[in-house]
Design a protein around this motif. Structure first.
Motif, PDB file in Angstrom:
ATOM      1  N   ARG A 198      -2.823 -57.530 -14.658  1.00 19.25           N
ATOM      2  CA  ARG A 198      -2.317 -57.764 -16.005  1.00 19.25           C
ATOM      3  C   ARG A 198      -1.189 -58.792 -16.031  1.00 19.25           C
ATOM      4  NH1 ARG A 198      -0.656 -52.662 -19.595  1.00 19.25           N
ATOM      5  NH2 ARG A 198      -2.905 -52.346 -19.346  1.00 19.25           N
ATOM      6  N   TYR A 199      -0.285 -58.719 -15.046  1.00 16.84           N
ATOM      7  CA  TYR A 199       0.916 -59.551 -15.089  1.00 16.84           C
ATOM      8  C   TYR A 199       0.974 -60.605 -13.983  1.00 16.84           C
ATOM      9  CZ  TYR A 199       2.390 -55.824 -18.228  1.00 16.84           C
ATOM     10  OH  TYR A 199       2.458 -54.910 -19.257  1.00 16.84           O
ATOM     11  N   GLY A 200      -0.062 -60.709 -13.188  1.00 14.71           N
ATOM     12  CA  GLY A 200      -0.079 -61.720 -12.136  1.00 14.71           C
ATOM     13  C   GLY A 200       0.950 -61.460 -11.037  1.00 14.71           C
ATOM     14  N   LEU A 201       1.233 -60.188 -10.751  1.00 14.39           N
ATOM     15  CA  LEU A 201       2.222 -59.840  -9.737  1.00 14.39           C
ATOM     16  C   LEU A 201       1.562 -59.745  -8.376  1.00 14.39           C
ATOM     17  CD1 LEU A 201       4.035 -56.920 -11.643  1.00 14.39           C
ATOM     18  CD2 LEU A 201       4.667 -59.349 -11.606  1.00 14.39           C
ATOM     19  N   ASP A 202       2.376 -59.934  -7.314  1.00 12.73           N
ATOM     20  CA  ASP A 202       1.862 -59.635  -5.986  1.00 12.73           C
ATOM     21  C   ASP A 202       2.063 -58.133  -5.731  1.00 12.73           C
ATOM     22  OD1 ASP A 202       4.546 -59.228  -5.304  1.00 12.73           O
ATOM     23  OD2 ASP A 202       4.749 -61.190  -4.343  1.00 12.73           O
ATOM     24  N   ASP A 203       1.564 -57.646  -4.589  1.00 12.66           N
ATOM     25  CA  ASP A 203       1.606 -56.200  -4.361  1.00 12.66           C
ATOM     26  C   ASP A 203       3.030 -55.674  -4.207  1.00 12.66           C
ATOM     27  OD1 ASP A 203       1.992 -57.485  -1.979  1.00 12.66           O
ATOM     28  OD2 ASP A 203       0.564 -56.291  -0.832  1.00 12.66           O
ATOM     29  N   ASP A 204       3.915 -56.431  -3.566  1.00 13.10           N
ATOM     30  CA  ASP A 204       5.299 -55.972  -3.422  1.00 13.10           C
ATOM     31  C   ASP A 204       5.977 -55.829  -4.775  1.00 13.10           C
ATOM     32  OD1 ASP A 204       5.164 -55.840  -0.674  1.00 13.10           O
ATOM     33  OD2 ASP A 204       5.962 -57.870  -0.357  1.00 13.10           O
ATOM     34  N   ARG A 205       5.799 -56.809  -5.639  1.00 13.26           N
ATOM     35  CA  ARG A 205       6.425 -56.771  -6.945  1.00 13.26           C
ATOM     36  C   ARG A 205       5.847 -55.634  -7.798  1.00 13.26           C
ATOM     37  NH1 ARG A 205      10.822 -56.963  -9.809  1.00 13.26           N
ATOM     38  NH2 ARG A 205      10.547 -57.769 -11.932  1.00 13.26           N
ATOM     39  N   ALA A 206       4.547 -55.429  -7.708  1.00 15.02           N
ATOM     40  CA  ALA A 206       3.908 -54.358  -8.470  1.00 15.02           C
ATOM     41  C   ALA A 206       4.455 -52.992  -8.032  1.00 15.02           C
ATOM     42  CB  ALA A 206       2.395 -54.403  -8.283  1.00 15.02           C
ATOM     43  N   PHE A 207       4.648 -52.823  -6.748  1.00 17.25           N
ATOM     44  CA  PHE A 207       5.197 -51.557  -6.254  1.00 17.25           C
ATOM     45  C   PHE A 207       6.632 -51.370  -6.732  1.00 17.25           C
ATOM     46  CE2 PHE A 207       7.461 -49.005  -3.072  1.00 17.25           C
ATOM     47  CZ  PHE A 207       6.715 -47.844  -3.129  1.00 17.25           C
TER      48      PHE A 207
END
Length: 237
Positions: A198-207
């Motif tokens: 949805r927001y184009g985040l990487d996995d670290d940022r999403a966590f």
């Protein structure tokens, strides 16, 4: 569950060893804690001369759980003790020692409890702690309509049964906790995937987003993840 040998067969040492070995396999092959303790109480009626059996297990932050009983009478006996926090079950859990009530008609330690249990037709009680190296996990309770039903031989069998049950229950609980942890990780992974898409985040940022909402709302991380998956929105901070 297969039928076990009748009690008379358990007087033969070879039959005792073989039967307990079968019980160990039954318990360790059980699908979870409830199935494990159900195997215990069913076998108890075969191994010891008693009419009722039940298991009470420690529960975090509340009264003991009663996941298995061979008769509603056992649930009533446990309820009498849990409501008043007094009786042989409570004493067994607190002291981590075996407690025997030879005859409820002459029991003086817990007279009110004894009167209630006597009305149910129970004359003698044997409560044995379920212990592991990590501590006590619960109590195995055996109940007879006869006075003085639990002599040294019955106690010895009950202790062997309790040792088997303690290890099996601890193992089943550990496996359930591991399964819960795996499920929680899957939820978090799915929620992270939604945020990343949805927001184009990487996995670290999403966590980090999930963890921040968890901290701000005082909600467990997997519950935040579940809400995001179910509602496609994060909890309000």
């Amino acid at each position: 569950m297969d039928e076990f040998e009748p009690q008379s067969a358990l007087r033969d040492p070879d039959q005792v060893a073989a039967t307990f070995a079968r019980l160990a396999l039954e318990m360790h092959d059980a699908g979870g804690v409830d199935e494990t303790v159900q195997a215990v109480v069913e076998f108890a009626l075969q191994a010891v001369d008693c009419q009722y059996a039940g298991v009470a297990l420690y529960a975090k932050g509340g009264n003991p759980e009663v996941p298995a009983a061979t008769d509603p009478t056992v649930a009533e006996i446990y309820r009498f003790q849990m409501d008043g926090e007094i009786g042989p079950l409570v004493e067994c859990m607190r002291s981590q020692r075996t407690v025997v009530v030879p005859d409820t008609t002459s029991e003086v330690r817990w007279p009110d409890w004894a009167k209630k249990v006597l009305k149910l037709g129970v004359r003698s009680v044997l409560d044995v702690p379920l212990r592991t190296a990590a501590g006590t996990v619960g109590v195995l309770g055996l109940y007879s309509v006869e006075p003085d039903a639990f002599g040294p031989d019955a106690e010895a069998v009950a202790h062997i049964l309790a040792r088997h049950a303690s290890v099996a229950v601890a193992t089943a609980r550990r496996e359930e906790n591991l399964n819960l942890a795996v499920d929680a990780r899957k939820l978090v992974g799915q929620a992270m995937g939604i945020l990343m898409e949805r927001y184009g985040l990487d996995d670290d940022r999403a966590f980090q987003v999930l963890r921040r909402y968890s901290q701000q709302t005082n909600t467990k991380l997997h519950d935040v993840a579940r809400q995001l998956i179910d509602t496609r929105s994060l909890p309000r901070s």
